[in-house]
Design an enzyme around this catalytic site. Structure first.
Site, mmCIF file in Angstrom:
data_model
loop_
_atom_site.group_PDB
_atom_site.id
_atom_site.type_symbol
_atom_site.label_atom_id
_atom_site.label_comp_id
_atom_site.label_asym_id
_atom_site.label_seq_id
_atom_site.Cartn_x
_atom_site.Cartn_y
_atom_site.Cartn_z
ATOM 1 N N ASN A 234 3.258 -2.868 -3.387
ATOM 2 C CA ASN A 234 4.687 -3.167 -3.221
ATOM 3 C C ASN A 234 5.070 -3.463 -1.774
ATOM 4 O OD1 ASN A 234 4.499 -0.657 -2.047
ATOM 5 N ND2 ASN A 234 6.090 0.315 -3.285
ATOM 6 N N LYS A 235 4.074 -3.563 -0.882
ATOM 7 C CA LYS A 235 4.377 -3.753 0.528
ATOM 8 C C LYS A 235 4.611 -5.232 0.866
ATOM 9 C CE LYS A 235 4.182 0.557 1.888
ATOM 10 N NZ LYS A 235 3.955 1.270 0.638
ATOM 11 N N ASN A 236 5.158 -5.464 2.051
ATOM 12 C CA ASN A 236 5.477 -6.831 2.477
ATOM 13 C C ASN A 236 4.230 -7.711 2.535
ATOM 14 O OD1 ASN A 236 7.654 -5.083 3.168
ATOM 15 N ND2 ASN A 236 8.454 -6.615 4.579
#
Length: 378
Positions: free
Chosen positions: A184-186
């Site tokens: 879910n990270k950038n």
């Protein structure tokens, strides 16, 4: 499986990522090798760090940073409680004790310098800060004071890939910066992370810690640079693999575009919520630096039934979350008799809700979420 109209986060890999992974598979070399080396070089260039080492996740990066500082039982490390549990667990892995500091307030959910100062004693050996949501902590004040106390500062930069303060990338300001590439990270590789430092000795320590304390790696021997190895320290298997590094390289090329879109979405949210639900607080207004806008936290009015609010959002197909349940209130920490007085953290944590934020989010979806917030409050 819930069919969300608007999920909390989402990702879509393109042809570039698929081709990069296919190239690794066709190469026949899947463990840490040339693709990882290229990823590390590109991440160094992007962040301006002197050294960057890819690892299996941000938690192990934090653990290595704690080990490199020589933490041991009897030592204390000041950490935020409003963070993911890994920020504190990495201290416990060494036998040291995490001591929890409060946050600044409604508009700044990062660790408070005043709280840090109140907790320091002769057992304090380090400080870990977490750049919540990609928004910078008060690094100028914290670093200046920490240096006066001869205390190293580790940056938990799990949310902060693409975040800056005074034109310096977050994670490069303390003794080490730890990044997450979770799904879910950038910048996403599914699992994975990076540790950066400007300290040559720490970088050499990280290389040993990452791979069993070995003086040469399988890739070195494959390249003919070594035929055997020594083990010179206690190390771990904290390596990343070539497939994730291939994904990381392609994601890094897209990061500025992704983060720019996140900033646009965050601004749209602020404007809509200010009009529709002025009673809701959106933290980090006019915050210093440039944020990666990893998440969109909002604070419900005092006394609001948060669970009911989130259930009403769910009924409208909107996924929400909480960032974070305070670490110091988890059973694992209360059972160890760690005393903490964090009134601001506990107040904010009771009222915080995280709204969907990701580059694929459309303006119509943002509008839908904002109106759902209004209807869920009534």
């Amino acid at each position: 499986m819930m069919n969300w109209r608007v999920p909390l986060s989402d990702i879509k890999f393109g042809k570039e990522e698929k081709d990069a992974v296919q190239a690794v598979l066709e190469s026949g070399w899947l463990t840490m090798g040339s693709v990882t080396q290229n990823f590390e070089e590109e991440f160094k260039s992007y962040t301006g760090a002197k050294h960057a080492l890819a690892v299996s996740n941000a938690t192990v990066a934090l653990h290595m940073a704690c080990i490199a500082l020589g933490l041991r039982p009897g030592d204390e490390v000041i950490v935020p409680s409003l963070s993911f549990v890994a920020t504190a667990n990495c201290v416990r892995y060494t036998g040291a004790t995490p001591v929890f500091a409060d946050i600044n307030g409604e508009n700044d959910l990062t660790i408070s310098l005043a709280s840090i100062q109140s907790l320091v004693n002769h057992r304090t050996k380090a400080i870990i800060v977490m750049h919540y949501g990609g928004y910078t902590c008060d690094m100028t004040g914290i670093l200046e004071w920490a240096r006066s106390q001869h205390l190293p500062v580790i940056e938990d930069a799990a949310h902060a890939v693409g975040s800056y303060l005074d034109n310096k990338h977050l994670g490069t300001l303390g003794v080490a910066g730890c990044f997450s590439f979770f799904s879910n990270k950038n910048l996403s590789t599914g699992e994975g992370g990076m540790i950066v430092t400007n300290d040559d000795a720490m970088a050499e320590k990280f290389k040993l810690l990452r791979s069993h304390g070995m003086t040469s790696l399988t890739w070195d021997r494959h390249q003919g640079h070594a035929w055997s190895y020594d083990v010179v320290d206690t190390g771990y298997n904290y390596r990343i693999d070539e497939i994730r590094s291939a994904l990381g390289r392609e994601q890094l090329r897209k990061l500025e575009h992704f983060n720019s879109r996140r900033r646009e979405i965050a601004t749209t949210y602020r404007n809509l919520l200010a009009d529709l639900t002025p009673e809701i607080t959106v933290p980090f207004r006019d915050h210093p630096g440039i944020s990666a806008h990893h998440i969109l936290p909002v604070l419900l009015p005092a006394g609001t039934d948060r669970l009911s609010f989130m259930e009403r959002m769910k009924e409208q197909g909107i996924q929400t979350s909480i960032h974070y349940p305070p670490i110091h209130l988890f059973t694992s920490f209360t059972d160890r008799n760690i005393k903490s007085d964090l009134p601001i953290t506990e107040d904010i944590a009771r009222r915080e809700v995280t709204l969907p934020l990701y580059p694929l989010l459309t303006d119509d979806q943002v509008d839908l979420v904002a109106h759902a917030v209004r209807s869920s409050l009534t």
